[in-house]
Enzyme design. Structure first.
Site, PDB file in Angstrom:
ATOM      1  N   GLU A 250       0.843  -1.194   0.000  1.00 40.25           N
ATOM      2  CA  GLU A 250       0.000   0.000   0.000  1.00 40.25           C
ATOM      3  C   GLU A 250       0.873   1.237   0.000  1.00 40.25           C
ATOM      4  O   GLU A 250       1.984   1.204   0.535  1.00 40.25           O
ATOM      5  CB  GLU A 250      -0.904   0.016   1.252  1.00 40.25           C
ATOM      6  CG  GLU A 250      -1.994  -1.021   1.212  1.00 40.25           C
ATOM      7  CD  GLU A 250      -2.836  -1.042   2.495  1.00 40.25           C
ATOM      8  OE1 GLU A 250      -2.567  -0.241   3.411  1.00 40.25           O
ATOM      9  OE2 GLU A 250      -3.755  -1.866   2.554  1.00 40.25           O
ATOM     10  N   LYS A 252       2.499   4.387   1.327  1.00 41.70           N
ATOM     11  CA  LYS A 252       2.724   4.894   2.677  1.00 41.70           C
ATOM     12  C   LYS A 252       2.548   6.398   2.608  1.00 41.70           C
ATOM     13  O   LYS A 252       3.376   7.116   2.064  1.00 41.70           O
ATOM     14  CB  LYS A 252       4.134   4.547   3.177  1.00 41.70           C
ATOM     15  CG  LYS A 252       4.391   5.013   4.608  1.00 41.70           C
ATOM     16  CD  LYS A 252       5.774   4.620   5.083  1.00 41.70           C
ATOM     17  CE  LYS A 252       5.945   4.722   6.584  1.00 41.70           C
ATOM     18  NZ  LYS A 252       5.620   5.985   7.187  1.00 41.70           N
ATOM     19  N   ARG A 257      -1.416   9.444  11.824  1.00 41.59           N
ATOM     20  CA  ARG A 257      -2.297   8.314  12.054  1.00 41.59           C
ATOM     21  C   ARG A 257      -3.569   8.778  12.730  1.00 41.59           C
ATOM     22  O   ARG A 257      -3.528   9.565  13.678  1.00 41.59           O
ATOM     23  CB  ARG A 257      -1.550   7.344  12.973  1.00 41.59           C
ATOM     24  CG  ARG A 257      -2.151   5.990  13.136  1.00 41.59           C
ATOM     25  CD  ARG A 257      -1.545   5.080  12.118  1.00 41.59           C
ATOM     26  NE  ARG A 257      -1.999   3.713  12.276  1.00 41.59           N
ATOM     27  CZ  ARG A 257      -1.206   2.689  12.560  1.00 41.59           C
ATOM     28  NH1 ARG A 257       0.077   2.892  12.777  1.00 41.59           N
ATOM     29  NH2 ARG A 257      -1.684   1.475  12.631  1.00 41.59           N
ATOM     30  N   ARG A 273      -2.406   8.608  17.434  1.00 43.68           N
ATOM     31  CA  ARG A 273      -1.778   7.379  17.943  1.00 43.68           C
ATOM     32  C   ARG A 273      -1.342   7.518  19.396  1.00 43.68           C
ATOM     33  O   ARG A 273      -1.000   6.526  20.029  1.00 43.68           O
ATOM     34  CB  ARG A 273      -0.629   6.943  17.054  1.00 43.68           C
ATOM     35  CG  ARG A 273       0.582   7.819  17.135  1.00 43.68           C
ATOM     36  CD  ARG A 273       1.469   7.542  15.982  1.00 43.68           C
ATOM     37  NE  ARG A 273       2.667   6.844  16.351  1.00 43.68           N
ATOM     38  CZ  ARG A 273       3.587   6.497  15.458  1.00 43.68           C
ATOM     39  NH1 ARG A 273       3.406   6.748  14.195  1.00 43.68           N
ATOM     40  NH2 ARG A 273       4.671   5.888  15.832  1.00 43.68           N
ATOM     41  N   GLU A 303      -4.643   7.102   7.745  1.00 39.54           N
ATOM     42  CA  GLU A 303      -3.598   8.142   7.729  1.00 39.54           C
ATOM     43  C   GLU A 303      -4.204   9.371   7.063  1.00 39.54           C
ATOM     44  O   GLU A 303      -4.760   9.283   5.976  1.00 39.54           O
ATOM     45  CB  GLU A 303      -2.393   7.627   6.925  1.00 39.54           C
ATOM     46  CG  GLU A 303      -1.218   8.568   6.899  1.00 39.54           C
ATOM     47  CD  GLU A 303      -0.270   8.408   8.105  1.00 39.54           C
ATOM     48  OE1 GLU A 303      -0.564   7.623   9.027  1.00 39.54           O
ATOM     49  OE2 GLU A 303       0.762   9.100   8.104  1.00 39.54           O
ATOM     50  N   PHE A 344      -7.008   2.390   5.923  1.00 36.23           N
ATOM     51  CA  PHE A 344      -6.264   1.188   5.535  1.00 36.23           C
ATOM     52  C   PHE A 344      -6.518  -0.041   6.410  1.00 36.23           C
ATOM     53  O   PHE A 344      -5.979  -1.102   6.158  1.00 36.23           O
ATOM     54  CB  PHE A 344      -4.760   1.476   5.438  1.00 36.23           C
ATOM     55  CG  PHE A 344      -4.135   2.014   6.697  1.00 36.23           C
ATOM     56  CD1 PHE A 344      -3.908   1.186   7.781  1.00 36.23           C
ATOM     57  CD2 PHE A 344      -3.759   3.341   6.791  1.00 36.23           C
ATOM     58  CE1 PHE A 344      -3.324   1.668   8.932  1.00 36.23           C
ATOM     59  CE2 PHE A 344      -3.166   3.837   7.936  1.00 36.23           C
ATOM     60  CZ  PHE A 344      -2.955   3.009   9.015  1.00 36.23           C
TER      61      PHE A 344
END
Ligand code: ATP
Length: 566
Positions: A250, A252, A257, A273, A303, A344
């Site tokens: 995937e 990045k 996050r 996060r 993200e 994701f």
């Protein structure tokens, strides 16, 4: 429960760096906590609520100093002077209150209930015009405190308890108390329950009732879980070796996050996060989630990436990081610094936990409930393949589109909250970077007079217990004179000034809090710094306000990087 009992335990915990001793102290103490007092578990972690709760005490040192002045009758300047000498406002409070008590001041017996309820009141006082009320409340508590109680009250207020107790220390202590005969496997069960619902008081109560109750703890929208982290690889080949063939690749994305939650009632909440609740800061994301995710309740990992509203080009993380801390003009911020949500992973759907299902099933179901809408909310670009060449092309495509690289995911793996297990890997183009914390700085001269302009960086040591930081160099490059996109001297100076714990001449020592990403040419062995290493040509690339201190580079990471470059 008497607050003095808790303070006695704080003191004992602060008096040892040995983990086993801490567990023994905590275990004895936990035995005395009944159901009514379970919120004391939060106080042991220096907080009032579970980590993900948006309510924070958030008191500035200035307010504490004023309250201390009010409670003791000693003026602000003298208190600041003592603070500069000692470097710990908690200790200053202890000394000053001790001085007062000798002159015969009366004090009552404070309870933990009183501390918790007063501090929760304090957390509610927000906005202008509340400062006076805050000072009165704190001064009231301080006047009723014994010296040692004042010390820990101040440390709680400043979120700096200094007793070296982490979630894992408490976990093992709970295990010791309730499951003495099979501590090890009980610790795993407790950890799993805590991964699903990171609320220590709740876990403590479940543990008291037995392993079966702990087994019933499950994901709950609104109580976010800690994000699964990625290991680094250098090549696609190495990626395949680690996660098997075929694998999911995937893009990045270079953003931050975000854990997206929607409960059965339709309430949407967003967490970083660090489990900080940032729902208010992202009204745009809340509306995208409402519109483009089609399910009743869920927990989704994503993200968030910024883009230029005019050119629609994706921007580096730094450009939108300011939105995370913002408290006002939130709608305007959303317009000026728009973001796209790249989802994701799926962790919960309609009340059912997905974290024990294989990634392939999670990603397939996720894609069914998302309506892709570019520049609003989309599924991460994905390629499932066993072909190295195709994966390489996908990597090149990601870089061309200004993304950071690729994530490589094991199709059969579960989601392991909070751990860097290697079910998910990251592949970036060859450059070396580390996330480090600033522990000191030096004021500049000439054009930079008045600004902190050279910064001492540190990694964490690998020891358990109290966070210990090891110097690894100084950096002054990569920082801008003026604030545009990027990190500026002014911004860093403003962030670091309230954290100063000692100053001598132009040099200051600061509380380790501000984390920066640094790129560099090489790591060298060096006797100059306490880590034993130094960075050659370091350069700051980003301010990492999204990252918790526990996730900065450790000495082991530095050693690994040092060996890799050879
Ligand atoms: P880095 O500084 O390299 O971003 P990190 O320490 O911030 O690393 P890691 O967990 O090591 O975090 O790297 C993975 C991070 O990449 C995730 O935490 C997430 O924020 C981000 N990311 C971007 N795109 C994806 C994606 N498609 N899948 C998973 N994570 C992604």
């Amino acid at each position: 429960m008497k607050y003095s009992e808790l303070c006695k335990v704080y003191e004992e915990l602060g008096g040892t760096t040995k983990r086993l001793e801490k567990i023994a102290i905590l275990s004895e103490f936990l035995k005395k906590i009944n159901e009514k007092d379970k919120d004391v578990l939060y106080l042991l972690l220096g907080s009032l609520y579970p980590a993900y709760d948006a309510r924070e005490i958030g008191i500035s040192t200035q307010t504490v100093i004023k309250a201390l002045a009010k409670a003791t009758g000693i003026n602000d300047e003298k208190i600041v002077g003592e603070w500069k000498k000692i470097g710990d406002l908690g200790k200053v409070a202890e000394l000053l209150i001790a001085g007062k008590k000798q002159s015969g001041l009366f004090h009552g017996e404070l309870t933990t209930e009183k501390i918790i309820s007063d501090l929760r009141e304090l957390a509610k006082m927000q906005g202008k015009g509340t400062v006076g009320k805050k000072i009165d409340l704190i001064a009231g508590l301080l006047s009723n405190s014994k010296p040692i109680e004042a010390k820990y009250l101040v440390r709680i207020l400043l979120a700096d308890l200094r007793i070296g107790v982490q979630d894992s220390t408490l976990r093992d202590s709970i295990s010791e108390v309730f499951f003495h005969d099979d501590k090890k496997s009980a610790s795993e069960i407790i950890q799993h329950a805590y991964d699903l619902n990171p609320d220590m008081a709740l876990i403590f109560e479940k543990a008291r009732k037995g392993l079966k109750e702990l087994g019933k703890v499950t994901l709950k929208a609104g109580a976010p879980i800690r994000a699964m982290l990625a290991q680094k690889v250098d090549t696609i080949e190495e990626g395949f070796e680690k996660v098997g063939k075929p694998a999911a690749f995937e893009f990045k994305y270079d953003g931050f996050r975000l854990m997206i939650n929607k409960d059965e009632k339709g309430n949407i909440s967003l967490f970083t996060r660090r489990l900080e609740n940032v729902t208010k800061q992202f009204p745009d994301v809340v509306s995208f989630v409402k519109e483009f995710v089609n399910a009743k309740s869920f927990m989704i990992d994503s993200e968030v990436v910024g883009y230029d509203p005019k050119t629609k080009k994706y921007l580096p993380f730094q450009s939108i990081s300011q939105r995370i801390k913002r408290k006002y003009d939130l709608e305007k911020m959303a317009k000026d610094f728009p973001v796209e949500v790249n989802v994701f992973d799926l962790l919960m759907l309609d009340g059912e936990s997905y974290i024990s299902k294989p990634f392939i099933e999670r990603t397939k179901t996720l894609r069914k409930i998302i309506k892709n809408k570019e520049y609003k909310l989309v599924c991460a670009k994905q390629l499932i393949t066993n072909d190295e060449k195709k994966a390489q092309e996908f990597f090149n495509q990601a870089l061309k589109l200004n993304q950071e690289g690729l994530m490589i995911k094991n199709l059969n793996a579960v989601y392991k909250p909070g751990s860097r297990v290697g079910y998910m890997l990251k592949l970036k183009p060859e450059h070396r970077d580390l996330d480090l914390v600033i522990i000191g700085a030096e004021y500049g001269t000439g054009k930079r007079a008045g600004w902190l302009s050279s910064f001492i960086l540190a990694c964490k040591s690998d020891k358990h217990g109290e966070g210990e930081f090891l110097e690894i160099g100084r950096v002054g490059t990569g920082i801008k004179e003026k604030l545009d996109i990027g990190v500026s001297f002014l911004e860093l100076t403003n962030l670091l000034k309230p954290l100063i714990i000692k100053s001598s001449g132009k040099e200051v020592k600061v509380k380790p809090k501000i984390i920066v990403s640094v790129i560099f040419q090489e790591i060298q062995k060096s006797p100059t710094y306490s880590s034993g290493y130094a960075l050659r040509f370091p350069r700051v690339t980003a301010l990492r306000i999204d990252k918790p201190l526990s996730e900065i580079a450790s000495l082991k990471d530095i050693e690994r990087e040092y060996k890799r470059q050879k």
